[in-house]
Scaffold this motif. Sequence first.
Motif, PDB file in Angstrom:
ATOM      1  N   LEU A   1       0.827  -1.209   0.000  1.00  0.00           N
ATOM      2  CA  LEU A   1       0.000   0.000   0.000  1.00  0.00           C
ATOM      3  C   LEU A   1       0.861   1.258   0.000  1.00  0.00           C
ATOM      4  O   LEU A   1       0.587   2.219  -0.733  1.00  0.00           O
ATOM      5  N   ALA A   2       1.913   1.245   0.821  1.00  0.00           N
ATOM      6  CA  ALA A   2       2.788   2.415   0.910  1.00  0.00           C
ATOM      7  C   ALA A   2       3.509   2.668  -0.407  1.00  0.00           C
ATOM      8  O   ALA A   2       3.661   3.823  -0.834  1.00  0.00           O
ATOM      9  N   SER A   3       3.947   1.607  -1.068  1.00  0.00           N
ATOM     10  CA  SER A   3       4.668   1.787  -2.331  1.00  0.00           C
ATOM     11  C   SER A   3       3.747   2.326  -3.419  1.00  0.00           C
ATOM     12  O   SER A   3       4.151   3.170  -4.228  1.00  0.00           O
ATOM     13  N   ALA A   4       2.498   1.867  -3.435  1.00  0.00           N
ATOM     14  CA  ALA A   4       1.549   2.379  -4.424  1.00  0.00           C
ATOM     15  C   ALA A   4       1.243   3.850  -4.173  1.00  0.00           C
ATOM     16  O   ALA A   4       1.173   4.659  -5.108  1.00  0.00           O
ATOM     17  N   ARG A   5       1.064   4.201  -2.896  1.00  0.00           N
ATOM     18  CA  ARG A   5       0.778   5.597  -2.559  1.00  0.00           C
ATOM     19  C   ARG A   5       1.976   6.494  -2.872  1.00  0.00           C
ATOM     20  O   ARG A   5       1.821   7.580  -3.452  1.00  0.00           O
ATOM     21  N   LEU A   6       3.170   6.056  -2.497  1.00  0.00           N
ATOM     22  CA  LEU A   6       4.372   6.848  -2.753  1.00  0.00           C
ATOM     23  C   LEU A   6       4.627   6.987  -4.248  1.00  0.00           C
ATOM     24  O   LEU A   6       5.033   8.057  -4.722  1.00  0.00           O
ATOM     25  N   ALA A   7       4.374   5.931  -5.002  1.00  0.00           N
ATOM     26  CA  ALA A   7       4.552   6.001  -6.455  1.00  0.00           C
ATOM     27  C   ALA A   7       3.612   7.037  -7.061  1.00  0.00           C
ATOM     28  O   ALA A   7       3.982   7.757  -7.998  1.00  0.00           O
ATOM     29  N   GLY A   8       2.391   7.132  -6.517  1.00  0.00           N
ATOM     30  CA  GLY A   8       1.451   8.134  -7.002  1.00  0.00           C
ATOM     31  C   GLY A   8       1.950   9.548  -6.760  1.00  0.00           C
ATOM     32  O   GLY A   8       1.796  10.434  -7.609  1.00  0.00           O
ATOM     33  N   VAL A   9       2.557   9.762  -5.599  1.00  0.00           N
ATOM     34  CA  VAL A   9       3.117  11.085  -5.290  1.00  0.00           C
ATOM     35  C   VAL A   9       4.286  11.400  -6.216  1.00  0.00           C
ATOM     36  O   VAL A   9       4.394  12.507  -6.762  1.00  0.00           O
ATOM     37  N   LEU A  10       5.158  10.418  -6.406  1.00  0.00           N
ATOM     38  CA  LEU A  10       6.328  10.634  -7.258  1.00  0.00           C
ATOM     39  C   LEU A  10       5.935  10.847  -8.716  1.00  0.00           C
ATOM     40  O   LEU A  10       6.619  11.564  -9.450  1.00  0.00           O
ATOM     41  N   ALA A  11       4.841  10.237  -9.145  1.00  0.00           N
ATOM     42  CA  ALA A  11       4.387  10.410 -10.526  1.00  0.00           C
ATOM     43  C   ALA A  11       3.993  11.859 -10.795  1.00  0.00           C
ATOM     44  O   ALA A  11       4.102  12.342 -11.929  1.00  0.00           O
ATOM     45  N   VAL A  12       3.539  12.552  -9.757  1.00  0.00           N
ATOM     46  CA  VAL A  12       3.190  13.967  -9.905  1.00  0.00           C
ATOM     47  C   VAL A  12       4.450  14.825  -9.956  1.00  0.00           C
ATOM     48  O   VAL A  12       4.530  15.809 -10.704  1.00  0.00           O
TER      49      VAL A  12
END
Length: 230
Positions: free
Chosen positions: A203-214
């Motif tokens: 869950l944390a990796s998916a959330r962090l990846a979303g932030v980094l994608a921005v």
Amino acid sequence: MTQRLKSLLPLSIAVGLLAFLWLEVSLNFSFHWFSDGDLGIGLSLPHNFHLIPPAAFVSWAMFFAAGADRAAAGKVAVASVIGAFSGLLLMWISPAVADLPDFWGIAATAGVLALVVTASGSLGDWYFIPGTFGGFATIVFWWIATGLDGWAEGGGGVGNSVEALGNPATAGSGAFGGVLSTPIEWVFLSCAATLLCGVLLGLASARLAGVLAVVLPAPSQAESAPAPAA
């Protein structure tokens, strides 16, 4: 290939960062912070309850296989617990079928449990067979590494202490001269808890990846377009 690499970059960075943090925390937790005595080599004797670094990667991978969203997290969490409990049944039942030095009791019991675990997929879409197998495999792996307690008499050690390691009768048969010797119940609890940590890492990796994608620049349209045919 360049386009695919750029698309995966946010997730890759997130996974790499969290993998580093997980290993740093889990290894220190087991060999420094939550322990039962100094081994005299710069490390401490792990407590019977400990974190198992590779186990979290199993459920983390299953999180992505199941869809990498909240529904996937719930599905993998349930599957991991069911798989771990199946492993607990293996540790309880197989020694009664055949104990040391015969492995056929472990093999036969595991075969029956694997059949049941797979057939239970008929219960519905909520039942995630790969995740259940991952949880079961984690128990099997860690039970072997920690001395096959129950199957081997005293395999999990007696009295988890540095003093007990000095006596073959109490050290157990776990890896590193008994350092990892662990009773059955603690194998189950340690594995189950660590598998759930893997779900949280997913869950944390998916959330962090979303932030980094921005934050990171997206591939341009020109890079995304397929090359013209020759």
